[in-house]
Motif scaffolding. Structure first.
Motif, PDB file in Angstrom:
ATOM      1  N   PHE A 158      74.803  11.681  72.345  1.00  0.00           N
ATOM      2  CA  PHE A 158      73.969  10.507  72.576  1.00  0.00           C
ATOM      3  C   PHE A 158      74.611   9.562  73.591  1.00  0.00           C
ATOM      4  O   PHE A 158      73.913   8.908  74.366  1.00  0.00           O
ATOM      5  CB  PHE A 158      73.720   9.765  71.259  1.00  0.00           C
ATOM      6  CG  PHE A 158      72.874  10.536  70.289  1.00  0.00           C
ATOM      7  CD1 PHE A 158      71.506  10.652  70.473  1.00  0.00           C
ATOM      8  CD2 PHE A 158      73.439  11.154  69.190  1.00  0.00           C
ATOM      9  CE1 PHE A 158      70.716  11.366  69.585  1.00  0.00           C
ATOM     10  CE2 PHE A 158      72.664  11.868  68.295  1.00  0.00           C
ATOM     11  CZ  PHE A 158      71.299  11.980  68.491  1.00  0.00           C
ATOM     12  N   ASP A 159      75.936   9.480  73.564  1.00  0.00           N
ATOM     13  CA  ASP A 159      76.612   8.594  74.506  1.00  0.00           C
ATOM     14  C   ASP A 159      76.419   9.060  75.944  1.00  0.00           C
ATOM     15  O   ASP A 159      76.279   8.249  76.862  1.00  0.00           O
ATOM     16  CB  ASP A 159      78.103   8.493  74.170  1.00  0.00           C
ATOM     17  CG  ASP A 159      78.744   9.850  73.933  1.00  0.00           C
ATOM     18  OD1 ASP A 159      78.015  10.870  73.884  1.00  0.00           O
ATOM     19  OD2 ASP A 159      79.980   9.910  73.765  1.00  0.00           O
TER      20      ASP A 159
ATOM     21  N   GLY B 152      62.080   5.159  68.770  1.00  0.00           N
ATOM     22  CA  GLY B 152      63.437   5.582  68.466  1.00  0.00           C
ATOM     23  C   GLY B 152      64.056   6.439  69.543  1.00  0.00           C
ATOM     24  O   GLY B 152      63.511   6.601  70.638  1.00  0.00           O
ATOM     25  N   THR B 153      65.216   6.994  69.207  1.00  0.00           N
ATOM     26  CA  THR B 153      65.976   7.858  70.109  1.00  0.00           C
ATOM     27  C   THR B 153      65.692   9.316  69.774  1.00  0.00           C
ATOM     28  O   THR B 153      65.726   9.709  68.606  1.00  0.00           O
ATOM     29  CB  THR B 153      67.481   7.573  69.980  1.00  0.00           C
ATOM     30  OG1 THR B 153      67.733   6.215  70.352  1.00  0.00           O
ATOM     31  CG2 THR B 153      68.294   8.500  70.864  1.00  0.00           C
ATOM     32  N   ALA B 154      65.425  10.093  70.807  1.00  0.00           N
ATOM     33  CA  ALA B 154      65.122  11.510  70.604  1.00  0.00           C
ATOM     34  C   ALA B 154      66.274  12.222  69.899  1.00  0.00           C
ATOM     35  O   ALA B 154      67.437  11.999  70.211  1.00  0.00           O
ATOM     36  CB  ALA B 154      64.844  12.174  71.952  1.00  0.00           C
ATOM     37  N   LYS B 155      65.938  13.046  68.908  1.00  0.00           N
ATOM     38  CA  LYS B 155      66.871  13.896  68.175  1.00  0.00           C
ATOM     39  C   LYS B 155      67.824  13.108  67.268  1.00  0.00           C
ATOM     40  O   LYS B 155      68.752  13.689  66.708  1.00  0.00           O
ATOM     41  CB  LYS B 155      67.672  14.792  69.119  1.00  0.00           C
ATOM     42  CG  LYS B 155      66.808  15.756  69.911  1.00  0.00           C
ATOM     43  CD  LYS B 155      67.651  16.658  70.799  1.00  0.00           C
ATOM     44  CE  LYS B 155      66.781  17.633  71.581  1.00  0.00           C
ATOM     45  NZ  LYS B 155      67.586  18.516  72.453  1.00  0.00           N
TER      46      LYS B 155
ATOM     47  N   THR C 115      68.171   7.316  77.641  1.00  0.00           N
ATOM     48  CA  THR C 115      67.497   6.887  76.413  1.00  0.00           C
ATOM     49  C   THR C 115      66.910   5.493  76.587  1.00  0.00           C
ATOM     50  O   THR C 115      65.750   5.237  76.228  1.00  0.00           O
ATOM     51  CB  THR C 115      68.484   6.890  75.233  1.00  0.00           C
ATOM     52  OG1 THR C 115      68.920   8.225  74.977  1.00  0.00           O
ATOM     53  CG2 THR C 115      67.832   6.333  73.975  1.00  0.00           C
ATOM     54  N   VAL C 116      67.696   4.573  77.156  1.00  0.00           N
ATOM     55  CA  VAL C 116      67.212   3.201  77.376  1.00  0.00           C
ATOM     56  C   VAL C 116      66.041   3.202  78.351  1.00  0.00           C
ATOM     57  O   VAL C 116      65.038   2.499  78.145  1.00  0.00           O
ATOM     58  CB  VAL C 116      68.363   2.307  77.890  1.00  0.00           C
ATOM     59  CG1 VAL C 116      67.835   0.924  78.269  1.00  0.00           C
ATOM     60  CG2 VAL C 116      69.457   2.186  76.838  1.00  0.00           C
TER      61      VAL C 116
ATOM     62  N   ARG D 151      70.362   4.987  69.833  1.00  0.00           N
ATOM     63  CA  ARG D 151      71.522   5.714  69.295  1.00  0.00           C
ATOM     64  C   ARG D 151      72.508   5.921  70.423  1.00  0.00           C
ATOM     65  O   ARG D 151      72.169   6.476  71.470  1.00  0.00           O
ATOM     66  CB  ARG D 151      71.075   7.057  68.714  1.00  0.00           C
ATOM     67  CG  ARG D 151      72.230   7.932  68.223  1.00  0.00           C
ATOM     68  CD  ARG D 151      72.756   7.432  66.882  1.00  0.00           C
ATOM     69  NE  ARG D 151      73.611   8.438  66.259  1.00  0.00           N
ATOM     70  CZ  ARG D 151      74.940   8.396  66.266  1.00  0.00           C
ATOM     71  NH1 ARG D 151      75.573   7.406  66.869  1.00  0.00           N
ATOM     72  NH2 ARG D 151      75.641   9.346  65.667  1.00  0.00           N
ATOM     73  N   ALA D 152      73.760   5.481  70.207  1.00  0.00           N
ATOM     74  CA  ALA D 152      74.733   5.507  71.292  1.00  0.00           C
ATOM     75  C   ALA D 152      76.020   6.234  70.941  1.00  0.00           C
ATOM     76  O   ALA D 152      76.913   6.334  71.775  1.00  0.00           O
ATOM     77  CB  ALA D 152      75.070   4.074  71.708  1.00  0.00           C
ATOM     78  N   GLY D 153      76.125   6.731  69.722  1.00  0.00           N
ATOM     79  CA  GLY D 153      77.390   7.301  69.273  1.00  0.00           C
ATOM     80  C   GLY D 153      77.640   8.707  69.765  1.00  0.00           C
ATOM     81  O   GLY D 153      77.207   9.112  70.845  1.00  0.00           O
ATOM     82  N   ASP D 154      78.326   9.477  68.912  1.00  0.00           N
ATOM     83  CA  ASP D 154      78.739  10.825  69.297  1.00  0.00           C
ATOM     84  C   ASP D 154      77.556  11.783  69.276  1.00  0.00           C
ATOM     85  O   ASP D 154      76.408  11.372  69.156  1.00  0.00           O
ATOM     86  CB  ASP D 154      79.841  11.318  68.361  1.00  0.00           C
ATOM     87  CG  ASP D 154      79.393  11.313  66.907  1.00  0.00           C
ATOM     88  OD1 ASP D 154      78.280  10.835  66.638  1.00  0.00           O
ATOM     89  OD2 ASP D 154      80.163  11.780  66.040  1.00  0.00           O
TER      90      ASP D 154
END
Length: 457
Positions: A298-299, A419-422, A305-306, A292-295
């Motif tokens: 997460f950005d 997955g991505t946390a949260k 995250t990676v 997840r890379a958006g708002d």
């Protein structure tokens, strides 16, 4: 009849014909009453209410009370709010007015109640759609007894409330026994200023422990007793929005989670997902990953995250190294590369050229994205490419399917999922894995041994 006539005639002194008429009328009335009672008892015995059906309402069915809320943010945040609203409708014994689903390219962030109310009303029709085709709503009613009053496809129904300025009174710092409503013309607006303004409990407020994420605690029981025809809440988003204590209500929530896990997928989305899964070797032939890379912060945490995802991949045994032909990047014999086949779902616009994903691609060169799979699987003469979509809200007008939905279908079909946390998107894909592996969504990781199939950072 002769005995009754003799007794009645002697006591009243009425003419014989009048006495007989009265006896006949009385007999018919008694017969009708007994027949009605019998049919009512039979109906009650034959009808079996659903396990979570609410108690019989004291309101006339043609004048049932309703409850609604103000949606915001991306698809999965809106889904969580909808899940909470379904349970809330049961707690309040009200019919649910389901607001439109927002499909704008950029998520509409949460705002205070009056501001969000106005912004929702101003959204253009092409950025809205109905939830009606998303799920099997008749099944929800059969399983829970929850009624849907209507599915809204736009926000014109909000117009009567735009003039009510529901600025809430100052809230107590920890809890309040009842909402701070602004009744007007039979409408109660339970306003919020911040996203986590109120938590709602089905138990007593006194002695209840308020989650520190929220500013105040509302009593569902107290709000259930209100007589206003319409009750509208602000945000219903949040996995902890409802503090459920009654085991029946906890069971109801589990039923609702399973209901929304079985999303109705269009033929186009299903075909695109199945095609990608088969290209990767079939379900269980690869590992699904979501970045997840958006708002929403997460950005800012994208690099970490990676790094965390790579660490979790490294901790897994390498199963069936992929052939070089199944790797979209060159595979070198140098130390440090692993040939594990991976499918990457992400909302990055151009993930193949994103420098932040460089460490993942370098370590795992056999990592595929949706665009890469479609290009590799399409005929050489085809020039169609996948347009970018966001993992939370995006769709593409140049495709006959939704990239975010297909991404989730493919990532969730792997042998494992990271997955991505949260991320609510990651959590939803994780739920799909559990539904497939365990036959149900997992509610409590600590006590459910079947939850080992999915890993979330």
């Amino acid at each position: 009849m002769k005995l009754a006539y003799a007794l009645l005639g002697r006591r009243t002194g009425l003419p014989r014909w009048l006495t007989v008429a009265l006896l006949l009328i009385t007999t018919l009335v008694v017969f009708q009453l007994l027949s009605g009672m019998g049919s009512s008892i039979a109906d009650a015995q034959e009808s079996t209410p659903p396990p979570h059906a609410p108690r019989a309402a004291s309101h006339h069915p043609r004048h049932r009370r309703t409850v609604s809320y103000l949606p915001h943010s991306g698809y999965h945040n809106q889904r969580i709010a909808l899940e909470n609203a379904i349970v809330l409708a049961h707690l309040l014994d009200r019919d649910l007015v389901v607001p439109p689903r927002i499909v704008a390219h950029s998520p509409l962030p949460h705002r205070s109640f009056p501001v969000l109310l106005q912004q929702l009303r101003e959204l253009p029709p092409d950025q809205l759609t109905s939830w009606e085709a998303e799920y099997d709503w008749p099944k929800l009613h059969r399983d829970t007894g929850v009624r849907v009053a209507s599915f809204q496809a736009n926000f014109t129904y909000l117009e009567p409330w735009l003039g009510l300025k529901p600025v809430p009174q100052p809230l107590p710092p920890r809890r309040m026994p009842v909402a701070q409503p602004r009744p007007a013309s039979g409408v109660v607006l339970v306003a919020d200023v911040q996203r986590y303004e109120y938590q709602i409990t089905d138990g007593p407020v006194d002695g209840a422990v308020l989650d520190p994420q929220f500013a105040s605690l509302l009593s569902a029981k107290a709000m259930r007793e209100r007589d206003e025809a319409v009750m509208v809440f602000g945000s219903m988003f949040g996995s902890k929005r409802l503090a459920l204590r009654d085991p029946k209500n906890v069971g109801l929530r589990e039923t609702v989670l399973e209901f929304t896990s079985r999303r109705v997928v269009s033929e186009a989305n299903r075909a695109a997902g199945d095609s990608a899964i088969q290209f990767l070797g079939g379900a269980g032939a690869y590992i699904g990953v979501h970045v997840r890379a958006g708002d929403g912060g997460f950005d800012d945490n994208l690099a970490s995250t990676v790094t965390a995802i790579i660490a979790q991949l490294d901790a897994l045994p390498e199963s069936g190294p992929a052939l070089d032909s199944m790797c979209p990047r060159p595979v070198h014999a140098s130390v440090g590369q692993r040939r594990q086949l991976i499918y990457l779902a992400t909302d990055l616009r151009h993930p193949e050229s994103a420098s932040v994903l460089g460490p993942l691609f370098a370590r795992y060169p056999c990592t595929w994205t949706l665009d890469q799979v479609r290009k590799a699987a399409a005929p050489a003469s085809s020039t169609t490419t996948a347009a970018a979509g966001t993992a939370e809200t995006g769709t593409s007008s140049s495709l006959n399917f939704s990239p975010d939905i297909v991404d989730g279908l493919v990532a969730g079909a792997g042998t494992r999922f990271i997955g991505t946390a949260k991320s609510t998107y990651s959590a939803y894909v994780q739920r799909q894995v559990w539904l497939r592996e365990c036959g149900r969504p997992i509610v409590d990781l600590a006590v459910d041994a079947c939850a080992t199939s999915a890993v979330v950072v």
